[in-house]
Enzyme design. Sequence first.
Site, PDB file in Angstrom:
ATOM      1  CG  HIS A 360      22.185 -22.325 -29.139  1.00 44.34           C
ATOM      2  ND1 HIS A 360      22.261 -23.031 -27.956  1.00 44.34           N
ATOM      3  CD2 HIS A 360      22.253 -23.250 -30.134  1.00 44.34           C
ATOM      4  CE1 HIS A 360      22.382 -24.317 -28.224  1.00 44.34           C
ATOM      5  NE2 HIS A 360      22.377 -24.486 -29.531  1.00 44.34           N
ATOM      6  CB  CYS A 361      19.444 -18.511 -25.056  1.00 48.94           C
ATOM      7  SG  CYS A 361      21.193 -18.268 -24.750  1.00 48.94           S
TER       8      CYS A 361
END
Length: 370
Positions: A360-361
């Site tokens: 997600h980062c």
Amino acid sequence: MTNANVDATQLTTKPSQDGFYMPAEWAAQQAVWMIWPYRPDNWRSAGAYAQATFAKVADAIGGATPVYMGVPQAFLAEAQKVMPSHVTLVEIDSNDCWARDTGPTVVVNAEGECRGVDWGFNAWGGHNGGLYFPWDKDEQVAAQMLKQHGFARYSAPLILEGGSIHVDGEGTCMTTAECLLNANRNPDLTKEQIEALLRDYLNVKQFIWLEEGVYMDETDGHIDNMCCFARPGEVILHWTDDETDPQYPRSKAALDVLQNTVDAQGRKLKIHLLPQPGPLYCTEEESKGVTEGTGVPRTAGERLAGSYVNFLITNDRIVFPLLDPATDDIAAQKLQDIFPEHKIVGVPAREILLGGGNIHCITQQIPSGK
């Protein structure tokens, strides 16, 4: 390959004034952005292992959504060799590769028009605990991504990373006090002032404040590693049953908050618990490959902030990190139970975790607006 080294048109109004809001991650997406990893003081072997992993993530996303990758000019030839052919490489300079945190938050209106919010960025703390210096190139990333899509840009007067917020698209924003109220982000703003700015730029009505994120998360506890929305009225929480683990009191406190709150629509929350992998630790071999620089040292024996919550929802699939053979299958099955209509795709992601984040980062979705 394209070049995005031109600014996007800047607006002087605010999204909420103009009828724009941040949609949930499960809204239809036209693209996902990533950025090429290369920092030798953060990624071992000058990013070689991470680059191979990013390619696998891009390939997994590409089956559902077009992928754009920002790449500094000096690395374009190398990226063309490593990245899948369906990935669009865009010349964008950056200090590191965290597209979630340096990329824009794209907002939409009822007619399907897209615009972007460009937040302030100080490398997760600036000169008071930040993760590297300088971060001047990162500050320009969002505008260049928006220019690539032809979206107008709102410039928000707030230091904020995309990984520090989650929304349900129906008026609720979830975040952590550990990050958003940290003195190294917006020391001159009160909680109420920060909420007011988030109302202005995300067009949200209600806030769910968790006190802390994942133990040893160097971003100061980003929400996207700790808890996320699965759909309106449902959240997924990073969890351990081990009461002796330092993560337990953090997850338990978060659970208590979630069980005693309602969202912007007045709904009580359904809470899914996703097991913690590991605990996981950096090895001697992994730490040796990182050179000294202005980045945070990667020390052998240091606990890693591994979390299966750090996944991406992109159109019809969930791309999630494979982190621990003992729990990967359990996490995959839980995600399939939560998202029965999605394809669950796991990608070995330890190399991303070693750099301080996860799937997600390193991704930032661009909603379709439709």
